[in-house]
Write a protein that holds these residues in place. Sequence first.
Motif, PDB file in Angstrom:
ATOM      1  N   MET A   1      40.806  32.065  57.864  1.00 29.22           N
ATOM      2  CA  MET A   1      40.647  33.444  57.396  1.00 29.22           C
ATOM      3  C   MET A   1      40.539  33.551  55.880  1.00 29.22           C
ATOM      4  O   MET A   1      40.255  34.620  55.360  1.00 29.22           O
ATOM      5  CB  MET A   1      41.817  34.297  57.886  1.00 29.22           C
ATOM      6  CG  MET A   1      41.903  34.399  59.395  1.00 29.22           C
ATOM      7  SD  MET A   1      43.272  35.447  59.937  1.00 29.22           S
ATOM      8  CE  MET A   1      44.669  34.404  59.484  1.00 29.22           C
ATOM      9  N   ASP A   2      40.801  32.475  55.173  1.00 32.67           N
ATOM     10  CA  ASP A   2      40.752  32.461  53.710  1.00 32.67           C
ATOM     11  C   ASP A   2      40.399  31.066  53.249  1.00 32.67           C
ATOM     12  O   ASP A   2      40.483  30.096  54.010  1.00 32.67           O
ATOM     13  CB  ASP A   2      42.105  32.848  53.098  1.00 32.67           C
ATOM     14  CG  ASP A   2      42.284  34.349  52.931  1.00 32.67           C
ATOM     15  OD1 ASP A   2      41.438  34.955  52.249  1.00 32.67           O
ATOM     16  OD2 ASP A   2      43.251  34.902  53.479  1.00 32.67           O
ATOM     17  N   GLU A   3      40.012  30.958  51.985  1.00 35.50           N
ATOM     18  CA  GLU A   3      39.845  29.656  51.364  1.00 35.50           C
ATOM     19  C   GLU A   3      41.196  29.298  50.755  1.00 35.50           C
ATOM     20  O   GLU A   3      41.438  29.464  49.563  1.00 35.50           O
ATOM     21  CB  GLU A   3      38.742  29.703  50.307  1.00 35.50           C
ATOM     22  CG  GLU A   3      38.228  28.342  49.935  1.00 35.50           C
ATOM     23  CD  GLU A   3      36.831  28.399  49.352  1.00 35.50           C
ATOM     24  OE1 GLU A   3      36.491  27.472  48.606  1.00 35.50           O
ATOM     25  OE2 GLU A   3      36.090  29.343  49.646  1.00 35.50           O
ATOM     26  N   PHE A   4      42.090  28.808  51.592  1.00 38.14           N
ATOM     27  CA  PHE A   4      43.495  28.663  51.221  1.00 38.14           C
ATOM     28  C   PHE A   4      43.734  27.787  49.987  1.00 38.14           C
ATOM     29  O   PHE A   4      44.614  28.104  49.180  1.00 38.14           O
ATOM     30  CB  PHE A   4      44.298  28.148  52.417  1.00 38.14           C
ATOM     31  CG  PHE A   4      44.403  29.137  53.537  1.00 38.14           C
ATOM     32  CD1 PHE A   4      45.127  30.312  53.389  1.00 38.14           C
ATOM     33  CD2 PHE A   4      43.770  28.908  54.747  1.00 38.14           C
ATOM     34  CE1 PHE A   4      45.214  31.234  54.421  1.00 38.14           C
ATOM     35  CE2 PHE A   4      43.858  29.830  55.787  1.00 38.14           C
ATOM     36  CZ  PHE A   4      44.580  30.990  55.617  1.00 38.14           C
TER      37      PHE A   4
ATOM     38  N   SER B   1      34.143  34.700  57.641  1.00 38.15           N
ATOM     39  CA  SER B   1      33.228  35.160  56.600  1.00 38.15           C
ATOM     40  C   SER B   1      32.058  34.196  56.467  1.00 38.15           C
ATOM     41  O   SER B   1      32.117  33.038  56.921  1.00 38.15           O
ATOM     42  CB  SER B   1      33.943  35.286  55.254  1.00 38.15           C
ATOM     43  OG  SER B   1      34.263  34.012  54.727  1.00 38.15           O
TER      44      SER B   1
ATOM     45  N   ASN C   1      36.163  39.876  60.966  1.00 39.84           N
ATOM     46  CA  ASN C   1      37.346  40.731  61.000  1.00 39.84           C
ATOM     47  C   ASN C   1      37.017  42.077  61.626  1.00 39.84           C
ATOM     48  O   ASN C   1      35.855  42.462  61.773  1.00 39.84           O
ATOM     49  CB  ASN C   1      37.897  40.942  59.586  1.00 39.84           C
ATOM     50  CG  ASN C   1      38.715  39.766  59.111  1.00 39.84           C
ATOM     51  OD1 ASN C   1      39.344  39.079  59.897  1.00 39.84           O
ATOM     52  ND2 ASN C   1      38.701  39.521  57.801  1.00 39.84           N
TER      53      ASN C   1
ATOM     54  N   TRP D   1      43.600  38.714  41.968  1.00 43.04           N
ATOM     55  CA  TRP D   1      42.220  38.981  42.372  1.00 43.04           C
ATOM     56  C   TRP D   1      41.790  40.422  42.080  1.00 43.04           C
ATOM     57  O   TRP D   1      40.648  40.790  42.304  1.00 43.04           O
ATOM     58  CB  TRP D   1      42.054  38.703  43.859  1.00 43.04           C
ATOM     59  CG  TRP D   1      43.051  39.435  44.716  1.00 43.04           C
ATOM     60  CD1 TRP D   1      42.992  40.726  45.142  1.00 43.04           C
ATOM     61  CD2 TRP D   1      44.273  38.902  45.241  1.00 43.04           C
ATOM     62  NE1 TRP D   1      44.095  41.046  45.903  1.00 43.04           N
ATOM     63  CE2 TRP D   1      44.902  39.940  45.980  1.00 43.04           C
ATOM     64  CE3 TRP D   1      44.893  37.645  45.171  1.00 43.04           C
ATOM     65  CZ2 TRP D   1      46.119  39.757  46.625  1.00 43.04           C
ATOM     66  CZ3 TRP D   1      46.101  37.476  45.813  1.00 43.04           C
ATOM     67  CH2 TRP D   1      46.701  38.511  46.530  1.00 43.04           C
TER      68      TRP D   1
ATOM     69  N   LEU E   1      38.622  32.521  45.043  1.00 47.58           N
ATOM     70  CA  LEU E   1      39.601  33.079  45.971  1.00 47.58           C
ATOM     71  C   LEU E   1      39.005  34.197  46.810  1.00 47.58           C
ATOM     72  O   LEU E   1      39.269  34.299  48.011  1.00 47.58           O
ATOM     73  CB  LEU E   1      40.812  33.592  45.196  1.00 47.58           C
ATOM     74  CG  LEU E   1      42.013  34.054  46.010  1.00 47.58           C
ATOM     75  CD1 LEU E   1      42.529  32.939  46.907  1.00 47.58           C
ATOM     76  CD2 LEU E   1      43.113  34.544  45.082  1.00 47.58           C
ATOM     77  N   THR E   2      38.199  35.047  46.210  1.00 47.50           N
ATOM     78  CA  THR E   2      37.647  36.200  46.930  1.00 47.50           C
ATOM     79  C   THR E   2      36.308  35.907  47.596  1.00 47.50           C
ATOM     80  O   THR E   2      35.823  36.722  48.376  1.00 47.50           O
ATOM     81  CB  THR E   2      37.470  37.392  45.981  1.00 47.50           C
ATOM     82  OG1 THR E   2      36.532  37.058  44.946  1.00 47.50           O
ATOM     83  CG2 THR E   2      38.796  37.790  45.351  1.00 47.50           C
TER      84      THR E   2
ATOM     85  N   SER F   1      35.480  34.108  49.983  1.00 42.66           N
ATOM     86  CA  SER F   1      35.532  33.971  51.444  1.00 42.66           C
ATOM     87  C   SER F   1      36.176  35.173  52.135  1.00 42.66           C
ATOM     88  O   SER F   1      36.415  35.137  53.339  1.00 42.66           O
ATOM     89  CB  SER F   1      36.313  32.707  51.817  1.00 42.66           C
ATOM     90  OG  SER F   1      37.646  32.791  51.344  1.00 42.66           O
ATOM     91  N   VAL F   2      36.427  36.245  51.386  1.00 51.43           N
ATOM     92  CA  VAL F   2      37.208  37.372  51.914  1.00 51.43           C
ATOM     93  C   VAL F   2      36.317  38.407  52.593  1.00 51.43           C
ATOM     94  O   VAL F   2      35.302  38.838  52.048  1.00 51.43           O
ATOM     95  CB  VAL F   2      38.008  38.032  50.777  1.00 51.43           C
ATOM     96  CG1 VAL F   2      38.649  39.338  51.254  1.00 51.43           C
ATOM     97  CG2 VAL F   2      39.069  37.072  50.256  1.00 51.43           C
TER      98      VAL F   2
ATOM     99  N   GLY G   1      32.595  38.264  48.003  1.00 49.14           N
ATOM    100  CA  GLY G   1      32.822  37.875  49.386  1.00 49.14           C
ATOM    101  C   GLY G   1      31.845  38.498  50.365  1.00 49.14           C
ATOM    102  O   GLY G   1      30.637  38.604  50.119  1.00 49.14           O
TER     103      GLY G   1
END
Length: 218
Positions: free
Chosen positions: A7-10, A40, A59, A90, A156-157, A159-160, A181
């Motif tokens: 769900m994220d690029e952790f 995403s 999502n 972010w 960080l964003t 892949s959101v 994203g």
Amino acid sequence: RSLYDAMDEFPAFYTGFSRRALAHREAQLVARVDTLWVTSTRLQQHWSPLRPDLQYVANALDDTLMPAARMRDHDAQPKVFGYVGTIASWFDWDWVIALAKARPQDVVRLIGPVFQASPAALPANIQLLPGCHHAAALEAMRNFDVGLIPFLRNDLTASVDPIKFYEYRALNLPVVSTDFGEMTYRAQEPGTFISASRHDIGALAASALASENDCAAA
């Protein structure tokens, strides 16, 4: 059977050795699970070379939790440009400040915990309110005229796919978002206005306020 829902690029939450270590561990996990879901386009691009059998699962939201959307009153003043969520690294404070200056007669209402303070003094028409539980947050959104998603564009964003986008639209709100994203791909969607820079904020805000009540088609 095992499933990993990416769900994220952790690794982007970390730096240095921790970031590299987590990226390595996540790749090991992705290689081992039976099924990989991604939420995403960026995550799909990232993981498809390793797992061409991945499944894209976007999502969404649970509509049974949503309060009734209200019809927006185009004549009511002042207008409320609202954001609900965490304010952290972010969050694009400069963009929000530019919006407040472009709409001095209106209110920019930010609701949520603040982990990244503004780098500059805030205009008087920016309201900072504390975080609240989900049901209260949804009720607070009903009092917005426009929903905001002011995120920086970075690793960080990238892949959101923000769930608040789905919540705003389900509540009949037009959305003004920065270009990041999954929001990058939504410029043509109803009631959605994507900002490329701080210079287009005023025009996009006006367009969002003038948009029709069209959530039933979204």
